[in-house]
Design an enzyme around this catalytic site. Sequence first.
Site, mmCIF file in Angstrom:
data_model
loop_
_atom_site.group_PDB
_atom_site.id
_atom_site.type_symbol
_atom_site.label_atom_id
_atom_site.label_comp_id
_atom_site.label_asym_id
_atom_site.label_seq_id
_atom_site.Cartn_x
_atom_site.Cartn_y
_atom_site.Cartn_z
ATOM 1 C CG HIS A 223 -1.775 1.029 1.279
ATOM 2 N ND1 HIS A 223 -1.866 2.326 1.686
ATOM 3 C CD2 HIS A 223 -3.331 0.842 0.811
ATOM 4 C CE1 HIS A 223 -3.074 3.059 1.321
ATOM 5 N NE2 HIS A 223 -3.848 2.332 0.879
ATOM 6 C CD GLU B 222 -5.555 2.667 -2.620
ATOM 7 O OE1 GLU B 222 -6.622 2.450 -2.188
ATOM 8 O OE2 GLU B 222 -4.367 3.050 -1.784
#
Length: 219
Positions: A91, A139
Amino acid sequence: MGFLVVNLKQYPVATGKNSIGFLEKLKKIRGNGKTEILFAVASSDLLACSSKFGKSIMSQHFDPVAAGPHTGSLSNETLLNIGIKRSLLNHSERRLPFEVIMKSLSVAHSSGLEVILCAESQLEIEKFSRLEVEHIAYEPPELIGGNVSVSTAKPEIIRNAALICRRSGQDLLVGAGVKKENDVTLSIELGASGILVSSGVVLSSDPSAALSSLAKALS
Ligand code: G3P
């Protein structure tokens, strides 16, 4: 099967002693037959949440270490031992060197842990599409936590990423700035098969209503 992943991050309202109560409010919201709703909870809450909510709970991260002397690590074996079958990896808020990603995917693959590998750019999506991983999540870091969604700001990248992932047999999830139903609808129209959301649900004044409307947009 697509995923709607709600990442609880380390937001106090959804972690520690608040984690179970927070998820209780959301548990009645179901995905449709094609979409599963998952909650990526803080490491400290994995066991309690997994015991209570079962397979809807996933991890935010894991380390490529075997069981044994690895102080402070979270191994895939520990995750599987407590019933966690999926994890995010790399992430934007927990970036990893490429060699660590490779090693993590290898241990995940051999143990049966399913991974959603996060990428920050089209270049990274291309690179990750060559790896053995089931799901790739796009993302853009600069949009995370904001009010402009990835589908509004980066439609071309989503479209290209969807083609790349389809060619390699991987699912594409997209996230960052997702707040409204239309952010979800547009992402799906552009070719994504799943969504990651955090602040739009976790920090909402009514998390249950917020998740419910995003889930409806996936139907
Ligand atoms: O993993 C999901 C996350 O990074 C997106 O965050 O707050 O922009 O929905 P947010």
